[in-house]
Write an enzyme that holds these catalytic residues in place. Structure first.
Site, short mmCIF file in Angstrom:
data_model
loop_
_atom_site.label_atom_id
_atom_site.label_comp_id
_atom_site.label_asym_id
_atom_site.label_seq_id
_atom_site.Cartn_x
_atom_site.Cartn_y
_atom_site.Cartn_z
N SER A 240 48.52 35.80 85.05
CA SER A 240 47.70 35.50 86.50
C SER A 240 47.50 33.83 86.31
CB SER A 240 46.64 36.84 86.36
OG SER A 240 45.94 36.66 86.97
N ASP A 467 52.00 44.18 93.17
CA ASP A 467 50.56 43.38 92.28
C ASP A 467 49.45 43.60 93.19
OD1 ASP A 467 49.14 41.80 90.70
OD2 ASP A 467 50.30 41.09 89.40
N HIS A 495 49.22 44.82 87.55
CA HIS A 495 48.70 43.31 87.90
C HIS A 495 49.55 42.62 86.55
CE1 HIS A 495 46.96 39.59 88.04
NE2 HIS A 495 46.72 39.54 87.23
#
Length: 526
Positions: A240, A467, A495
């Site tokens: 991320s 995602d 995610h």
């Protein structure tokens, strides 16, 4: 990186799972399903024992920082802990410094050890220490055999000394409970007021730190850590926001890169408000995927035969009703208002392992009880059962607001929120308004070059087609922007992709980390 009411992409899912399990256990809600994500044994506590820094006097030169030796001590059931010193300002290394917690899990096959694998879970504001504590589930046995898994809390985050602080727990409760889908002038004024209060709180409590907590400095810290670990080159797994940190590292230190896995990629070239809009669309896509899956299952809260569109409209109607009259909640100190319920829905979309919680939470919410959804919201923003928050949100905003420019004109934000609401009806406004404190931030953003990582060896960029928090288009963009980017995709939900259920992704990442052999560019795992 934008997110629902201030929680941007990259919450550490194992930590969130532990918080959620604790919150639900503390309430008299229905028991959580056994298929939920595994709980963290350590929650948000840090390894016990006094902080131990490098031996000798604090460094006064940049060379001194690079020469420091970490003093490891046993901690937390097989891990080792230390602290790393880094300068506030790399142009003035003799001035103030941060002390950062570092933790490692030694390689299980020391005879064939390659080096260290530094990990970061995202955020910004996510604790690398807490993520590394989950190394036995978040990193494969093959990789753990060849690498020490190392996590650190970036400057201003978690166990960093000093750490960014902005608001009290009570103020954060009010901040997160304020509607991010304002339907009238009074509601919009409340969002503006809370956003200004957040910015003022950060200036008052952490003003001296704010100019120095940007990602470029965190990447420089990671190079100091690499040297202190004794590694000639960095091997890194960033998820991320951690992909943005890794991209900055490749830009600043391309010759120090051994292997970078950037999973759940952020596109550094996306303007801030456009980034919010794209992420809102990602959550909308993820919600449709969840609902479609739910409608095929027994125990789904939606009527049998209902369409995905009608089911989502049913969720929206529940949120609209809660905006006028909050649902019941057994989470201490919090009502089931629409802002928290929406954050709870978004929280569960981060991982398919959280979908059983979302089915349970929606079933209860349709019956007037918002406890499970509120607990999901608390897990995402790291609010524990006693009502105490970690500094995740404060650190996230402190980094985001100086990493890139944000508009200051309220009409610009209103227009952007309206556009986002059209593009992503459930999440658009909330994600857009969630960034509003940056409009009032006391520190100007740092100019950002185009990040290309020129001169680095192949960098593996991993993306997930559905995602919610870092939509797949960002992975494609980042892989294209990096001079040596290699794209690896997974046709999946949730995610990030590594260790999330795809053996195809896991084997490709492991092969790259261990043998430096990337997959074919554009490989799509089913």
């Amino acid at each position: 990186m934008a997110r629902i009411r201030l929680l941007r992409a990259g919450a550490c899912l194992p930590v969130a799972a532990a918080l959620l399990a604790g919150l639900l256990a503390a309430c008299s809600a229905s028991p959580a399903p056994h298929s939920a994500a595994p709980a963290s044994p350590s929650g948000l506590t840090y390894p016990s024992g006094p902080p131990i820094g490098p031996a000798g006097p604090p460094p006064a030169t940049l060379a001194g920082y690079y020469a420091q030796k970490l003093r490891w001590r046993p901690c937390d059931h097989g891990f080792q802990c230390a602290r790393l010193l880094v300068p506030f300002d790399y142009q003035r290394p003799a001035w103030r410094r941060f002390s950062l917690p570092v933790i490692r899990l030694p390689a299980t096959r020391p005879g064939t050890r390659i080096g260290s694998l530094v990990v970061n879970p995202g955020g910004p504001g996510g604790s690398g220490v807490q993520y590394a504590l989950q190394a036995r589930s978040q990193v494969s046995a093959a990789v753990r055999g060849r690498f020490d898994v190392v996590g650190f809390d970036p400057r201003g985050v978690g166990g960093s000394v000093p750490a960014v602080r902005c608001l009290s727990d009570a103020q954060l409760d009010r901040f997160f409970a304020t509607s991010d889908t304002p339907g009238n002038t009074a509601q919009r004024a409340a969002v503006v007021s809370e956003s200004k209060l957040f910015a003022r709180g950060c200036e008052k409590q952490s003003g001296a730190l704010l100019p120095y907590v940007g990602t470029a400095n965190a990447a420089r810290d990671m190079d100091v850590l690499r040297a202190a670990l004794g590694d000639a080159k960095l091997t890194y797994l960033g998820k991320s926001y951690g992909t943005y940190l890794g991209t900055w590292y490749a830009q600043l230190f391309p010759s120090h890169v051994r292997a970078l896995v950037l999973d759940g990629a952020v596109d550094p070239g996306e303007p801030a408000l456009e980034e919010n809009l794209v992420q809102a669309q990602g959550f909308q896509v993820a919600l449709r995927s969840f609902v479609a899956d739910c409608l095929r299952r027994s125990g789904c809260p939606f009527p049998k035969g209902e369409t995905v569109t009608a089911a989502i409209a049913r969720v929206q109607a529940m949120l609209n009703q809660a905006a006028a009259k909050p649902l019941q909640s057994q989470v201490p100190g919090q009502s089931g208002n629409s802002a928290l319920l929406l954050t709870g829905v978004a929280s569960a979309l981060y991982s398919k392992s959280f979908w059983p919680y979302l089915r349970l939470g929606l079933t209860a919410a349709f019956q007037g009880n918002g406890t499970v959804l509120v607990a999901l919201a608390d897990a995402l923003v790291e609010r524990d059962r006693s009502g105490h928050y970690s500094n995740l949100t404060s650190a996230e905003l402190a980094v985001d607001c100086i990493d890139r420019p944000w508009p200051h004109s309220l009409p610009v934000w209103q227009s952007a929120a309206a556009s986002a609401a059209r593009a992503a009806p459930m999440f658009g406004q909330a994600i857009m308004w969630g960034s509003l404190p940056c409009a009032y931030w006391p520190v100007r953003p740092v100019p950002q070059p185009r990040l290309r990582g020129a001169g680095a060896p192949p960098i593996l960029v991993v993306g997930n087609t559905r995602d919610p928090a870092t939509p797949f288009r960002w992975a494609k963009a980042l892989a294209g922007d990096l001079r040596s980017g290699v794209l690896l995709a997974w046709n999946g939900d949730g995610h990030t992709a590594y260790r999330m259920g795809s053996s195809c992704i896991d084997s490709a990442v492991d092969k790259y980390l261990i043998s430096l052999v990337p997959p074919r560019n554009g490989t799509l795992c089913p």
